[in-house]
Design an enzyme around this catalytic site. Structure first.
Site, PDB file in Angstrom:
ATOM      1  N   PRO A  40      24.558  46.704   6.775  1.00  0.00           N
ATOM      2  CA  PRO A  40      24.505  47.968   6.042  1.00  0.00           C
ATOM      3  C   PRO A  40      23.069  48.485   5.885  1.00  0.00           C
ATOM      4  O   PRO A  40      22.144  47.713   5.647  1.00  0.00           O
ATOM      5  CB  PRO A  40      25.105  47.613   4.669  1.00  0.00           C
ATOM      6  CG  PRO A  40      25.882  46.369   4.901  1.00  0.00           C
ATOM      7  CD  PRO A  40      25.160  45.629   5.976  1.00  0.00           C
ATOM      8  N   ARG A  41      22.912  49.799   5.991  1.00  0.00           N
ATOM      9  CA  ARG A  41      21.581  50.403   5.841  1.00  0.00           C
ATOM     10  C   ARG A  41      21.170  50.504   4.370  1.00  0.00           C
ATOM     11  O   ARG A  41      19.999  50.374   4.042  1.00  0.00           O
ATOM     12  CB  ARG A  41      21.559  51.808   6.460  1.00  0.00           C
ATOM     13  CG  ARG A  41      21.626  51.842   7.951  1.00  0.00           C
ATOM     14  CD  ARG A  41      20.343  51.393   8.614  1.00  0.00           C
ATOM     15  NE  ARG A  41      19.181  52.165   8.192  1.00  0.00           N
ATOM     16  CZ  ARG A  41      17.929  51.921   8.590  1.00  0.00           C
ATOM     17  NH1 ARG A  41      17.698  50.898   9.388  1.00  0.00           N
ATOM     18  NH2 ARG A  41      16.928  52.652   8.171  1.00  0.00           N
ATOM     19  N   ASN A  71      15.023  33.851   2.807  1.00  0.00           N
ATOM     20  CA  ASN A  71      14.306  33.929   4.080  1.00  0.00           C
ATOM     21  C   ASN A  71      12.835  34.270   3.873  1.00  0.00           C
ATOM     22  O   ASN A  71      11.938  33.599   4.393  1.00  0.00           O
ATOM     23  CB  ASN A  71      14.923  35.017   4.972  1.00  0.00           C
ATOM     24  CG  ASN A  71      16.034  34.491   5.851  1.00  0.00           C
ATOM     25  OD1 ASN A  71      16.397  33.325   5.776  1.00  0.00           O
ATOM     26  ND2 ASN A  71      16.587  35.354   6.678  1.00  0.00           N
ATOM     27  N   GLY A 118      12.670  48.044   8.639  1.00  0.00           N
ATOM     28  CA  GLY A 118      12.357  47.501   7.315  1.00  0.00           C
ATOM     29  C   GLY A 118      12.592  48.480   6.184  1.00  0.00           C
ATOM     30  O   GLY A 118      12.274  48.199   5.028  1.00  0.00           O
ATOM     31  N   ARG A 155      19.870  34.599   3.849  1.00  0.00           N
ATOM     32  CA  ARG A 155      19.775  35.757   2.946  1.00  0.00           C
ATOM     33  C   ARG A 155      18.319  36.191   2.846  1.00  0.00           C
ATOM     34  O   ARG A 155      17.401  35.380   2.956  1.00  0.00           O
ATOM     35  CB  ARG A 155      20.333  35.410   1.567  1.00  0.00           C
ATOM     36  CG  ARG A 155      21.798  35.054   1.599  1.00  0.00           C
ATOM     37  CD  ARG A 155      22.354  34.959   0.207  1.00  0.00           C
ATOM     38  NE  ARG A 155      23.402  33.950   0.116  1.00  0.00           N
ATOM     39  CZ  ARG A 155      24.217  33.822  -0.911  1.00  0.00           C
ATOM     40  NH1 ARG A 155      24.107  34.630  -1.946  1.00  0.00           N
ATOM     41  NH2 ARG A 155      25.138  32.883  -0.925  1.00  0.00           N
ATOM     42  N   VAL A 156      18.136  37.468   2.581  1.00  0.00           N
ATOM     43  CA  VAL A 156      16.796  38.024   2.731  1.00  0.00           C
ATOM     44  C   VAL A 156      15.795  37.433   1.740  1.00  0.00           C
ATOM     45  O   VAL A 156      14.643  37.150   2.098  1.00  0.00           O
ATOM     46  CB  VAL A 156      16.848  39.570   2.647  1.00  0.00           C
ATOM     47  CG1 VAL A 156      17.297  40.052   1.278  1.00  0.00           C
ATOM     48  CG2 VAL A 156      15.506  40.171   3.016  1.00  0.00           C
ATOM     49  N   GLN A 171      15.676  49.719   5.433  1.00  0.00           N
ATOM     50  CA  GLN A 171      16.994  49.575   4.820  1.00  0.00           C
ATOM     51  C   GLN A 171      16.818  48.993   3.414  1.00  0.00           C
ATOM     52  O   GLN A 171      15.854  48.276   3.151  1.00  0.00           O
ATOM     53  CB  GLN A 171      17.925  48.711   5.683  1.00  0.00           C
ATOM     54  CG  GLN A 171      17.516  47.269   5.856  1.00  0.00           C
ATOM     55  CD  GLN A 171      16.636  47.037   7.060  1.00  0.00           C
ATOM     56  OE1 GLN A 171      15.751  47.828   7.338  1.00  0.00           O
ATOM     57  NE2 GLN A 171      16.871  45.950   7.777  1.00  0.00           N
ATOM     58  N   TYR A 206      34.528  37.693   6.435  1.00  0.00           N
ATOM     59  CA  TYR A 206      34.146  37.702   5.020  1.00  0.00           C
ATOM     60  C   TYR A 206      34.579  39.004   4.345  1.00  0.00           C
ATOM     61  O   TYR A 206      35.255  38.982   3.316  1.00  0.00           O
ATOM     62  CB  TYR A 206      32.636  37.519   4.901  1.00  0.00           C
ATOM     63  CG  TYR A 206      32.132  37.403   3.485  1.00  0.00           C
ATOM     64  CD1 TYR A 206      32.389  36.264   2.719  1.00  0.00           C
ATOM     65  CD2 TYR A 206      31.384  38.429   2.901  1.00  0.00           C
ATOM     66  CE1 TYR A 206      31.916  36.158   1.421  1.00  0.00           C
ATOM     67  CE2 TYR A 206      30.904  38.320   1.604  1.00  0.00           C
ATOM     68  CZ  TYR A 206      31.172  37.186   0.873  1.00  0.00           C
ATOM     69  OH  TYR A 206      30.714  37.077  -0.422  1.00  0.00           O
TER      70      TYR A 206
END
Length: 318
Positions: free
Chosen positions: A279-280, A195, A212, A191-192, A214, A150
């Site tokens: 990624p953070r 989710n 948690g 996706r968060v 990030q 991607y």
């Protein structure tokens, strides 16, 4: 110039997807004649069911990795799975969709002398060392990781767009979309936002990765669509790339706690190891969008989440 009684014909690839369906809806409101193209790998007819039957809306099943021969005035190229669950399911096809799809749509735009917009992504920046991310940052991307199909596919698509601009004087627009959420997200896209909402509504543990802490920046879909419209309508010399997202930053824990509050859920927080190449920190610098397009997001995270929770309650019957 088109005469006043001739509708502008607009092609939206990936038009039955989350963002594409909202864009098709918005274009119809402007009086455009919309051709929605989708292969339904992640798109859904349910997303555009309310548009079918409208005299200025047409749906075509097509995979953009194959050439498309239609007559249009503008092209929005949104076709590509956009969540890790979906794009990692068939990584080769994901890369083909980004690269071959871009080649085919750019070729169509060249033949028609049409303006074309590429929906690129904040994944261009990878796991960034610069924070917030500006358009001048070249990124920190793993070219051989599980997300590379991607990330690198979208990076190559941007390369192609700017080479067509330099070599063929094509009228291009490139936007880099940061985390966007809202109604019509797929409940199982990984996706968060989706989710957390689905887990909270089902009363199961909310899954956080790592500690948690990030961060992400969340843009409501209506704001993003207005940005896309503004970019497409902008002056020819504004090519981008331009960041589009909400610069307000939240930790994953903050998002989870707000989701619990809005759903009234009794779900607990559960912590799992951080996925590879995740990624953070991710936050857009949208100075260019503000200055060149007069665009900035208006919808707060809480207001946008309320609408998204309402959608999932109805869709999942919870």
């Amino acid at each position: 110039m088109k005469s006043a009684n001739v509708l502008e014909k607009v092609l939206v690839t990936g038009g039955a997807g989350f963002l594409g369906s909202h864009l098709c809806e918005r274009l119809l409101k402007t009086g455009a004649d919309v051709l929605c193209v989708d292969n339904f790998f992640t798109g859904s007819k349910a997303n555009i069911a309310h548009l079918i039957g409208k005299p200025t809306f047409e749906l075509m099943r097509h995979d953009v990795t194959f050439p498309l021969y239609v007559e249009v005035d503008k092209i929005f190229n949104l076709a590509c799975p956009a969540s890790p669950v979906h794009y990692q399911y068939d990584p080769v096809q994901t890369a083909k969709t980004s690269v071959n799809g871009a080649i085919n749509m750019l070729g169509l735009a060249k033949r028609l002398k049409a303006r074309i917009l590429q929906a690129s992504t904040s994944e261009i920046y990878g796991d960034p060392e610069m924070h917030p991310q500006t358009e001048g940052y070249w990124g920190r991307v793993n070219p051989v990781g599980i997300r590379s199909c991607y990330d690198e596919g979208k990076r190559c698509a941007e390369t192609l767009f700017f080479d067509y601009w330099r070599q063929h004087n094509l009228n291009i627009k490139v936007i880099r979309i940061f985390n966007t959420y809202g109604p019509r997200m797929h409940p199982d896209d990984g996706r968060v936002v989706s989710n957390f909402i689905v887990q909270a509504l089902r009363g199961v543990d909310i899954t956080l990765y790592g500690d948690g802490e990030q961060t992400r920046s969340f843009c409501y879909v209506d704001d993003l669509i207005e940005g896309m419209m503004a970019m497409m309508q902008s002056r020819d010399e504004i090519t981008g790339p331009i960041n589009m997202g909400n610069p307000t930053e939240f930790t994953m824990r903050e998002l989870a706690e707000l989701t619990l509050k809005l759903t009234g859920s009794k779900s607990k927080l559960s912590f799992l190891p951080l996925p590879s190449d995740d990624p953070r920190r991710r936050k857009p610098d949208i100075t260019v969008a503000r200055e060149q397009l007069g665009w900035s997001p208006k919808v707060s995270l809480e207001d946008g989440l309320k609408e998204t929770v309402r959608y999932f309650r109805h869709t999942l019957d919870l």
